[in-house]
Write a protein that holds these residues in place. Sequence first.
Motif, short mmCIF file in Angstrom:
data_model
loop_
_atom_site.label_atom_id
_atom_site.label_comp_id
_atom_site.label_asym_id
_atom_site.label_seq_id
_atom_site.Cartn_x
_atom_site.Cartn_y
_atom_site.Cartn_z
N CYS A 45 0.84 -1.20 0.00
CA CYS A 45 0.00 0.00 0.00
C CYS A 45 0.88 1.25 0.00
O CYS A 45 1.83 1.35 0.78
N HIS A 47 0.22 4.01 1.16
CA HIS A 47 0.00 4.81 2.36
C HIS A 47 0.99 4.44 3.47
O HIS A 47 1.84 5.21 3.83
N ARG A 48 0.94 3.23 3.95
CA ARG A 48 1.84 2.82 5.04
C ARG A 48 2.64 1.56 4.70
O ARG A 48 3.12 0.88 5.59
N VAL A 50 1.94 -1.47 3.87
CA VAL A 50 1.54 -2.82 4.29
C VAL A 50 1.08 -3.60 3.06
O VAL A 50 0.71 -3.01 2.03
N CYS A 64 -7.19 -1.76 0.64
CA CYS A 64 -6.14 -2.02 1.64
C CYS A 64 -6.81 -2.48 2.94
O CYS A 64 -7.79 -1.88 3.40
N TYR A 66 -5.75 -2.17 5.88
CA TYR A 66 -5.39 -1.40 7.07
C TYR A 66 -6.31 -0.20 7.28
O TYR A 66 -7.07 -0.15 8.24
N HIS A 67 -6.29 0.76 6.36
CA HIS A 67 -7.15 1.94 6.51
C HIS A 67 -8.25 1.99 5.46
O HIS A 67 -8.99 2.97 5.39
N TRP A 69 -8.21 2.24 2.04
CA TRP A 69 -8.11 2.91 0.74
C TRP A 69 -8.30 1.85 -0.35
O TRP A 69 -7.84 0.71 -0.22
S1 FES Z 1 -1.87 1.45 5.03
FE1 FES Z 1 -3.15 1.14 3.35
S2 FES Z 1 -4.69 2.58 3.55
FE2 FES Z 1 -3.36 2.99 5.17
#
Ligand code: FES
Length: 318
Positions: A45, A47-48, A50, A64, A66-67, A69
């Motif tokens: 991802c 974003h972070r 993962v 994703c 995790y958050h 998206w």
């Molecule tokens: S780590 Fe994927 S949306 Fe935040």
Amino acid sequence: MGRWWVVALSEAVHGDKALAVTCEGEQLAVFRDGKGAVFALEDRCPHRRVPLSPGPVKAGGLQCPYHGWTFDGATGLCNDIPNLRRDERVPARYAARAFPAAEANGFIHVWRGAGTPAAVLPGASYRAAGREQTGSAVANIAFEQYLDVMLDGPECLLSFPGVHITDFFLGDPRRDGEHLVLDRGAVWKGKGNGPAFVRDHSLWVRTRVPLRGGDIRVELLSADEEPLVTIFIAASENRRGTTSLVWRGFRHATAAPLSWRWRMARAIGRAPFAIFPHIDGAAAAALEVAPSRDRRLAKTDARTPAERVVPVQERCVV
Ligand code: FES
């Protein structure tokens, strides 16, 4: 220049889940949309960082875990971020790396590298004409070594029931476009080591190994060159010195004379071949480096295909 790699069997990618695969040492998330089209994103991802592959497939792409998206499969662009305010837009720079993906004959391909994806997919050369055996594995041998051993000693990597693959091969590897083709003698088990000349062997094993890329074709042939078994093995570099493998293969209908072991195996529905995920390192190391030397040389050969005619001569390796 880029190239197509086979990364998965078609049936391994289904439903609302992505499949994590590794190609050229990089992890990818492969998934389908509601219409069955296949897509491939870097399994990370933006974003972070993962992995994306554990996330669910949504209408807009892969989400994703995790958050939440969501990333479009074709472009990699993020098209949904939960909890945005009504007046907020998803920034255009939020994107996962997307790779062109395509499907042919039960294989999912991913284009990696520069350039426009080639029109011909490696898997297009495979056509099943019998009941198939399929599989996937990670082999404990590095990618280039896997290709070399397929030329120098395929018996380290696969087997056919009741068949002994010999050390005798017919001439030097032949250049066929971007592949090297080598014929090797084989005999039914229990019949000794076979004649001194490969032409007189009761069976042949033909290996077709790429100079670049990972599409391997292996055939077990009768003495009349009638195919008994065809296997398409797709190999690609995994991590830490290992190789990803996926394969499809089948037994041909034939009137060629077969050993009782072969007929028995066929009668009880035993698979016509086995692919080894665990390679005997000592056996592979002991192989004479002969045909694979031609492959290494051919990879750096700048001559045109017409200039690369390899003379064929009878040769026995003991
Ligand atoms: S780590 Fe994927 S949306 Fe935040």
